[in-house]
Scaffold this motif. Structure first.
Motif: not given
Length: 212
Positions: A50-55, A130-136
């Motif tokens: 989604g847009g928020e995670t992409s940003n 490494v980085v993992e970003l938890r998305s919606a």
């Protein structure tokens, strides 16, 4: 012939026997999706974010790349980069895991040791960072919130077992960060405003206020 659209849940996990070259070709021909392969041979298919995670992802990559260009100590990669992890350290592995962290970095000497052909395909190594970003979608109730978090935590442990020296699992929803260091227990930070790259990425600071 009429076409039919099939709506599938994502992430979707399938058991498909593919060679490394076939897997690379699959990814190349389906750029609208992101693919990973687990150590047990499971093909994981993820839809665009989604847009928020992409940003948030681009902000994360921007900060890492800005630091990397200034010091020239290594190479930074965004979420589209694939890595063939050395599976010797992974328990009960029969397939070569291929992962795509949301952001990653490797030291210059490791990049320089790769041939041009290796650089053009999935890199045959585990990143140093490494980085993992938890998305919606990772938090969505329909996927089982606890199970999705465990999946991300298992990925972080997999990076750690395969040689990653530093890793961050960032959860914007809870403003919590899990820090993974080589040979150490996981450290949990509550609502930090910044993260230090420590001795692995000297001088790098990730500012989280723009990500929260």
């Amino acid at each position: 012939m009429n076409s039919t659209t099939i709506n599938l849940p994502t992430p979707l996990e399938l058991m498909i026997d593919l060679s490394d070259d076939q897997f690379f070709d699959l990814c190349h021909k389906n750029r609208d999706f992101q693919f990973e392969r687990t150590a047990s041979g499971i093909l994981v298919i993820m839809s665009p974010t989604g847009g928020e995670t992409s940003n948030r992802n681009i902000e994360l990559s921007y900060q890492l790349q800005a630091w990397s260009r200034q010091n020239n100590l290594g190479k930074a990669f965004d979420s589209s980069g694939g890595f063939k992890l050395p599976n010797g350290a992974v328990r009960e592995a029969w397939a070569t895991p291929i992962r795509s962290p949301d952001a990653s970095w490797i030291q210059s000497e490791r990049w320089e040791s790769l041939t041009q052909e290796q650089r053009e395909k999935f890199l045959p190594l585990c990143p140093d960072f490494v980085v993992e970003l938890r998305s919606a979608s990772d938090c969505a109730e329909r996927t089982g919130e606890a199970n999705r978090l465990k999946t991300l935590q298992d990925k972080m442990k997999e990076y750690q077992e395969n040689g990653a020296k530093l890793g961050w699992l960032i959860d914007p929803k809870t403003k919590q960060v899990e820090v993974y260091r080589s040979g150490q227990e996981v450290e949990i930070l509550e609502n930090p405003t910044l993260l230090s790259g420590e001795s692995i990425l000297p001088g790098f600071v990730l500012y989280l206020t723009v990500i929260w």
